[in-house]
Write an enzyme that holds these catalytic residues in place. Structure first.
Site, PDB file in Angstrom:
ATOM      1  N   HIS A   1      -4.752   1.261   7.179  1.00 31.58           N
ATOM      2  CA  HIS A   1      -3.384   1.783   7.269  1.00 31.58           C
ATOM      3  C   HIS A   1      -3.189   2.956   6.299  1.00 31.58           C
ATOM      4  O   HIS A   1      -2.668   4.009   6.673  1.00 31.58           O
ATOM      5  CB  HIS A   1      -2.386   0.650   6.962  1.00 31.58           C
ATOM      6  CG  HIS A   1      -0.953   1.067   7.019  1.00 31.58           C
ATOM      7  ND1 HIS A   1      -0.052   0.544   7.929  1.00 31.58           N
ATOM      8  CD2 HIS A   1      -0.245   1.951   6.274  1.00 31.58           C
ATOM      9  CE1 HIS A   1       1.134   1.097   7.735  1.00 31.58           C
ATOM     10  NE2 HIS A   1       1.056   1.943   6.733  1.00 31.58           N
ATOM     11  N   GLU A   2      -3.646   2.772   5.057  1.00 33.15           N
ATOM     12  CA  GLU A   2      -3.420   3.807   4.038  1.00 33.15           C
ATOM     13  C   GLU A   2      -4.304   5.038   4.254  1.00 33.15           C
ATOM     14  O   GLU A   2      -3.842   6.163   4.060  1.00 33.15           O
ATOM     15  CB  GLU A   2      -3.611   3.240   2.636  1.00 33.15           C
ATOM     16  CG  GLU A   2      -2.656   2.098   2.279  1.00 33.15           C
ATOM     17  CD  GLU A   2      -1.194   2.405   2.574  1.00 33.15           C
ATOM     18  OE1 GLU A   2      -0.780   3.577   2.447  1.00 33.15           O
ATOM     19  OE2 GLU A   2      -0.465   1.466   2.962  1.00 33.15           O
TER      20      GLU A   2
ATOM     21  N   GLN B   1       2.971   9.978   1.283  1.00 33.74           N
ATOM     22  CA  GLN B   1       4.246   9.262   1.419  1.00 33.74           C
ATOM     23  C   GLN B   1       5.215   9.581   0.282  1.00 33.74           C
ATOM     24  O   GLN B   1       6.402   9.317   0.393  1.00 33.74           O
ATOM     25  CB  GLN B   1       4.014   7.740   1.459  1.00 33.74           C
ATOM     26  CG  GLN B   1       3.362   7.264   2.741  1.00 33.74           C
ATOM     27  CD  GLN B   1       3.219   5.757   2.730  1.00 33.74           C
ATOM     28  OE1 GLN B   1       2.241   5.225   2.204  1.00 33.74           O
ATOM     29  NE2 GLN B   1       4.192   5.062   3.293  1.00 33.74           N
TER      30      GLN B   1
ATOM     31  N   HIS C   1      -2.895   7.376   6.749  1.00 32.72           N
ATOM     32  CA  HIS C   1      -1.862   8.281   6.225  1.00 32.72           C
ATOM     33  C   HIS C   1      -2.471   9.607   5.760  1.00 32.72           C
ATOM     34  O   HIS C   1      -1.836  10.656   5.871  1.00 32.72           O
ATOM     35  CB  HIS C   1      -1.145   7.636   5.028  1.00 32.72           C
ATOM     36  CG  HIS C   1      -0.016   6.722   5.395  1.00 32.72           C
ATOM     37  ND1 HIS C   1       1.093   7.155   6.093  1.00 32.72           N
ATOM     38  CD2 HIS C   1       0.201   5.406   5.129  1.00 32.72           C
ATOM     39  CE1 HIS C   1       1.937   6.134   6.250  1.00 32.72           C
ATOM     40  NE2 HIS C   1       1.421   5.054   5.687  1.00 32.72           N
TER      41      HIS C   1
ATOM     42  N   GLY D   1       0.839  -1.186   0.000  1.00 31.18           N
ATOM     43  CA  GLY D   1       0.000   0.000   0.000  1.00 31.18           C
ATOM     44  C   GLY D   1       0.875   1.237   0.000  1.00 31.18           C
ATOM     45  O   GLY D   1       2.032   1.199   0.451  1.00 31.18           O
TER      46      GLY D   1
ATOM     47  N   CYS E   1       5.597  -0.193   7.449  1.00 30.67           N
ATOM     48  CA  CYS E   1       5.254   0.922   6.568  1.00 30.67           C
ATOM     49  C   CYS E   1       6.503   1.350   5.812  1.00 30.67           C
ATOM     50  O   CYS E   1       7.590   1.386   6.404  1.00 30.67           O
ATOM     51  CB  CYS E   1       4.721   2.073   7.422  1.00 30.67           C
ATOM     52  SG  CYS E   1       4.323   3.552   6.483  1.00 30.67           S
ATOM     53  N   LEU E   2       6.346   1.681   4.545  1.00 35.96           N
ATOM     54  CA  LEU E   2       7.506   2.086   3.739  1.00 35.96           C
ATOM     55  C   LEU E   2       8.117   3.392   4.252  1.00 35.96           C
ATOM     56  O   LEU E   2       9.253   3.711   3.924  1.00 35.96           O
ATOM     57  CB  LEU E   2       7.103   2.227   2.263  1.00 35.96           C
ATOM     58  CG  LEU E   2       6.634   0.931   1.576  1.00 35.96           C
ATOM     59  CD1 LEU E   2       6.173   1.215   0.163  1.00 35.96           C
ATOM     60  CD2 LEU E   2       7.741  -0.122   1.587  1.00 35.96           C
TER      61      LEU E   2
HETATM   62 NI    NI Z   1       2.293   3.200   5.643  1.00 37.00          NI
END
Ligand code: NI
Length: 151
Positions: free
Chosen positions: A134-135, A51, A138, A46, A91-92
């Site tokens: 999660h997304e 991000q 953000h 995701g 998470c990235l």
């Molecule tokens: Ni994330």
């Protein structure tokens, strides 16, 4: 398509509430294409626009980690959350050493617009519901580490 730089924890944009997408233009479509390439390259499931440094309410998700399918959600809104599932998330944008258990609803309703301007209203369960939470977090400046499940 081009790879975008993934912003890391500590960057203010990750803590900001992202702006509603007012119109689906070439700029947004390029962003979505670039997010796809960036997520695949990073082996993520995701990615949210903040991000990659863009304060817009757009995310992409892989609803199934074992499939290549990617779904794009513009202006996603989550409601009707029910049930609980607990699993380790990463998470990235966050160092993998901070991966931790997070409680998420097991089922939810999500409404969003796709790149063709079509409105969708559907239910998601399990892994897909987790990634959507999660997304969309953000987009509200929330990182998974804010929700660590301590029990
Ligand atoms: Ni994330």
């Amino acid at each position: 398509m081009a790879l975008r730089n993934i912003f890391k924890e500590g960057e203010p944009i990750l803590r900001r509430k992202a702006r509603v997408v007012e119109k689906i233009d070439d700029r947004l479509l390029t962003l979505l294409d670039d997010m796809r390439e960036t997520m695949i390259k990073a082996d993520g499931v995701g990615l949210a626009a903040p991000q990659v440094g863009v304060s817009k309410r757009a995310v992409i998700i892989k609803p199934d980690p074992d499939s290549d399918e990617i779904i794009e959600l513009i202006n996603p809104v989550v409601s009707e959350k029910t049930g609980v599932q607990v699993a380790v998330e990463g998470c990235l944008s966050v160092d993998p050493s901070k991966n931790c258990k997070i409680a998420r609803p097991n089922r939810l309703k999500v409404e969003y617009t796709d790149r063709d301007g079509n409105f969708h209203s559907e239910y998601a369960v399990g892994f897909k519901a987790r990634v959507i939470c999660h997304e969309t977090d953000h987009l509200d400046g929330i990182l998974f580490i804010d929700r660590e499940y301590k029990k």
